[in-house]
Design a protein around this motif. Sequence first.
Motif, mmCIF file in Angstrom:
data_model
loop_
_atom_site.group_PDB
_atom_site.id
_atom_site.type_symbol
_atom_site.label_atom_id
_atom_site.label_comp_id
_atom_site.label_asym_id
_atom_site.label_seq_id
_atom_site.Cartn_x
_atom_site.Cartn_y
_atom_site.Cartn_z
ATOM 1 N N MET A 1 0.929 -1.406 -0.187
ATOM 2 C CA MET A 1 0.414 -0.149 0.298
ATOM 3 C C MET A 1 0.783 0.939 -0.096
ATOM 4 O O MET A 1 0.595 2.309 -0.654
ATOM 5 C CB MET A 1 -0.932 0.037 1.193
ATOM 6 C CG MET A 1 -2.073 0.790 1.469
ATOM 7 S SD MET A 1 -1.219 2.677 2.593
ATOM 8 C CE MET A 1 -1.529 1.721 4.035
ATOM 9 N N LEU A 2 2.048 1.328 0.793
ATOM 10 C CA LEU A 2 2.831 2.660 0.788
ATOM 11 C C LEU A 2 3.490 2.343 0.196
ATOM 12 O O LEU A 2 4.618 3.665 -0.558
ATOM 13 C CB LEU A 2 3.560 2.634 2.226
ATOM 14 C CG LEU A 2 2.716 2.485 3.806
ATOM 15 C CD1 LEU A 2 3.232 2.260 5.054
ATOM 16 C CD2 LEU A 2 2.048 3.702 3.745
ATOM 17 N N THR A 3 3.921 1.513 -1.283
ATOM 18 C CA THR A 3 4.606 2.019 -2.020
ATOM 19 C C THR A 3 4.017 1.896 -3.591
ATOM 20 O O THR A 3 4.318 1.835 -4.799
ATOM 21 C CB THR A 3 5.953 0.178 -2.671
ATOM 22 O OG1 THR A 3 5.021 -0.824 -2.847
ATOM 23 C CG2 THR A 3 6.871 0.445 -1.372
ATOM 24 N N ASN A 4 2.424 2.116 -3.468
ATOM 25 C CA ASN A 4 1.430 2.063 -4.493
ATOM 26 C C ASN A 4 1.577 0.804 -5.005
ATOM 27 O O ASN A 4 1.629 0.995 -6.954
ATOM 28 C CB ASN A 4 1.655 3.314 -5.190
ATOM 29 C CG ASN A 4 -0.200 3.845 -5.788
ATOM 30 O OD1 ASN A 4 -0.840 3.318 -5.474
ATOM 31 N ND2 ASN A 4 -0.241 4.719 -6.763
ATOM 32 N N SER A 5 1.544 -0.367 -4.686
ATOM 33 C CA SER A 5 1.671 -1.388 -5.637
ATOM 34 C C SER A 5 0.427 -2.079 -5.436
ATOM 35 O O SER A 5 0.529 -3.272 -5.002
ATOM 36 C CB SER A 5 3.338 -2.658 -5.069
ATOM 37 O OG SER A 5 4.090 -1.743 -5.238
ATOM 38 N N GLU A 6 -0.583 -1.518 -5.837
ATOM 39 C CA GLU A 6 -1.770 -2.097 -6.113
ATOM 40 C C GLU A 6 -2.102 -3.092 -7.447
ATOM 41 O O GLU A 6 -1.720 -3.135 -8.474
ATOM 42 C CB GLU A 6 -2.748 -0.641 -6.632
ATOM 43 C CG GLU A 6 -3.205 0.285 -5.190
ATOM 44 C CD GLU A 6 -3.555 -0.387 -4.148
ATOM 45 O OE1 GLU A 6 -3.932 -0.930 -3.973
ATOM 46 O OE2 GLU A 6 -3.217 0.366 -2.886
ATOM 47 N N CYS B 1 -7.854 9.517 -3.027
ATOM 48 C CA CYS B 1 -6.679 9.496 -3.666
ATOM 49 C C CYS B 1 -5.976 10.856 -2.185
ATOM 50 O O CYS B 1 -7.034 10.762 -1.465
ATOM 51 C CB CYS B 1 -6.423 10.386 -5.098
ATOM 52 S SG CYS B 1 -5.780 10.945 -5.300
ATOM 53 N N TYR B 2 -4.811 9.754 -2.178
ATOM 54 C CA TYR B 2 -4.301 10.603 -1.272
ATOM 55 C C TYR B 2 -3.273 11.413 -1.381
ATOM 56 O O TYR B 2 -2.289 11.686 -2.191
ATOM 57 C CB TYR B 2 -3.406 9.303 -0.565
ATOM 58 C CG TYR B 2 -4.671 8.316 -0.116
ATOM 59 C CD1 TYR B 2 -5.214 8.167 1.778
ATOM 60 C CD2 TYR B 2 -4.890 6.995 -0.619
ATOM 61 C CE1 TYR B 2 -5.770 7.563 1.906
ATOM 62 C CE2 TYR B 2 -5.643 6.376 -0.338
ATOM 63 C CZ TYR B 2 -6.561 6.784 0.969
ATOM 64 O OH TYR B 2 -7.305 5.566 1.911
ATOM 65 N N PRO B 3 -2.489 12.556 0.066
ATOM 66 C CA PRO B 3 -1.542 13.549 -0.700
ATOM 67 C C PRO B 3 0.043 12.645 -0.688
ATOM 68 O O PRO B 3 0.600 13.146 0.718
ATOM 69 C CB PRO B 3 -2.172 14.714 0.329
ATOM 70 C CG PRO B 3 -2.803 13.554 2.213
ATOM 71 C CD PRO B 3 -3.513 12.254 0.889
ATOM 72 N N VAL B 4 0.000 12.462 -1.744
ATOM 73 C CA VAL B 4 0.931 11.646 -1.415
ATOM 74 C C VAL B 4 2.687 12.561 -3.241
ATOM 75 O O VAL B 4 1.713 12.044 -3.823
ATOM 76 C CB VAL B 4 1.098 9.951 -1.461
ATOM 77 C CG1 VAL B 4 3.076 9.836 -1.887
ATOM 78 C CG2 VAL B 4 0.653 9.578 -0.395
ATOM 79 N N ARG C 1 -1.088 8.237 3.759
ATOM 80 C CA ARG C 1 -1.565 7.473 3.503
ATOM 81 C C ARG C 1 -1.697 6.527 4.600
ATOM 82 O O ARG C 1 -1.324 5.987 5.066
ATOM 83 C CB ARG C 1 -1.447 6.765 2.460
ATOM 84 C CG ARG C 1 -2.355 5.481 1.678
ATOM 85 C CD ARG C 1 -1.212 5.446 0.073
ATOM 86 N NE ARG C 1 -2.349 4.484 -0.663
ATOM 87 C CZ ARG C 1 -2.556 3.648 -1.751
ATOM 88 N NH1 ARG C 1 -1.724 4.399 -1.906
ATOM 89 N NH2 ARG C 1 -3.507 2.645 -2.000
ATOM 90 N N GLY C 2 -3.414 6.252 4.933
ATOM 91 C CA GLY C 2 -3.740 5.404 5.665
ATOM 92 C C GLY C 2 -3.775 6.407 6.936
ATOM 93 O O GLY C 2 -4.259 7.081 6.781
ATOM 94 N N GLN C 3 -2.993 5.742 7.614
ATOM 95 C CA GLN C 3 -2.393 6.785 9.002
ATOM 96 C C GLN C 3 -0.806 6.401 9.161
ATOM 97 O O GLN C 3 -0.540 6.736 10.017
ATOM 98 C CB GLN C 3 -3.211 5.921 10.522
ATOM 99 C CG GLN C 3 -4.861 5.594 10.979
ATOM 100 C CD GLN C 3 -4.824 7.195 11.037
ATOM 101 O OE1 GLN C 3 -4.297 7.909 11.291
ATOM 102 N NE2 GLN C 3 -6.203 8.012 10.599
ATOM 103 N N TYR C 4 -0.230 6.584 7.848
ATOM 104 C CA TYR C 4 0.892 6.487 7.795
ATOM 105 C C TYR C 4 1.778 7.379 7.003
ATOM 106 O O TYR C 4 0.600 8.499 6.473
ATOM 107 C CB TYR C 4 1.737 5.452 7.420
ATOM 108 C CG TYR C 4 1.299 3.792 7.473
ATOM 109 C CD1 TYR C 4 2.516 3.590 7.889
ATOM 110 C CD2 TYR C 4 0.859 3.164 7.181
ATOM 111 C CE1 TYR C 4 2.695 1.723 8.597
ATOM 112 C CE2 TYR C 4 0.247 1.861 7.406
ATOM 113 C CZ TYR C 4 1.452 1.075 7.856
ATOM 114 O OH TYR C 4 1.633 0.265 8.775
ATOM 115 N N LEU C 5 2.616 8.233 8.115
ATOM 116 C CA LEU C 5 3.622 9.508 7.635
ATOM 117 C C LEU C 5 4.476 8.901 6.690
ATOM 118 O O LEU C 5 5.294 8.108 7.070
ATOM 119 C CB LEU C 5 3.946 10.355 8.566
ATOM 120 C CG LEU C 5 3.290 10.863 9.766
ATOM 121 C CD1 LEU C 5 3.572 11.504 10.817
ATOM 122 C CD2 LEU C 5 2.304 11.581 9.221
ATOM 123 N N ILE C 6 5.134 8.906 5.297
ATOM 124 C CA ILE C 6 6.073 9.041 4.823
ATOM 125 C C ILE C 6 6.661 10.325 4.833
ATOM 126 O O ILE C 6 6.765 11.235 3.774
ATOM 127 C CB ILE C 6 5.635 8.314 2.688
ATOM 128 C CG1 ILE C 6 3.919 7.363 3.081
ATOM 129 C CG2 ILE C 6 6.084 8.523 2.593
ATOM 130 C CD1 ILE C 6 3.423 7.625 2.061
#
Length: 265
Positions: A171-176, A210-213, A239-244
């Motif tokens: 999810m955090l690498t946008n590998s959908e 769509c997430y602010p990334v 994204r989700g509850q993660y800060l990147i």
Amino acid sequence: MPIAELRKMAASATSDGMVSYRLSTLDGEVCMNELIGTPISLRFTGTIRCIGCGSITKKTFGQGYCYRCFISLPETEPCLLKPHLCQAHLGVARDMAYAQEHCLINHYVYLARSGGLKVGVTRHTQIPTRWIDQGACQGLVIAQTPNRYLAGVIEVELMKHFSDKTNWRAMLTNSEPDVNLLDERERAIGALSGELAQYAVTDGVMLDLCYPVEAYPAKVTSLNFDKTSEVEGVLKGIRGQYLIFDGGRVLNLRTFSGYEVELGW
């Protein structure tokens, strides 16, 4: 510097699916979207307070509770994670008044794309919040039940065909995955037999989020306040509850609910 006793970030989505995040501090809310692209820091002060009773604790359970609250509060009953274990429909619960408001109400079973295709359960009041918290880019209701238990039974049946876990690294690498949720809904409903089939929803509207990334990392490394008291770097997205952060470093704020931190930028 604003001080925050961490909780999951409040989040909402616009009509076009863009998600915005707000972090509560003792001085008010901070719009986290406005900090993306900015160097920020979060310093753990060493103080942890139970989000249930407010007492200072050395360790948390169930994302923010002291052990006493974890084994006694209705918010931490086993059915929170495993809805099929709910017994509120039988009149059994830690707090029946709480169960009336949270378990004995309409629940949805859904499919979502969150680093992988998954099935899940949530209260009817928690759409799209639940999907946002899981970082889902798409979500679709596939069944509606009058209580949490029945939704859990359907989820268990569908777990024979779908995962119930969020693949947070993907999810955090946008590998959908390249899947069509409408087709997957047909497959899921087709897997329901007997009395469970009556709860199927065939006309639910798919939601795109769509997430602010600014840029997704190729791989991620999880940060932990129990190992490193200060986290700093350029905030690349949420994204989700993660800060990147830059360098593929990620911090799940919900994991550290109750932790007192100083936020700087």
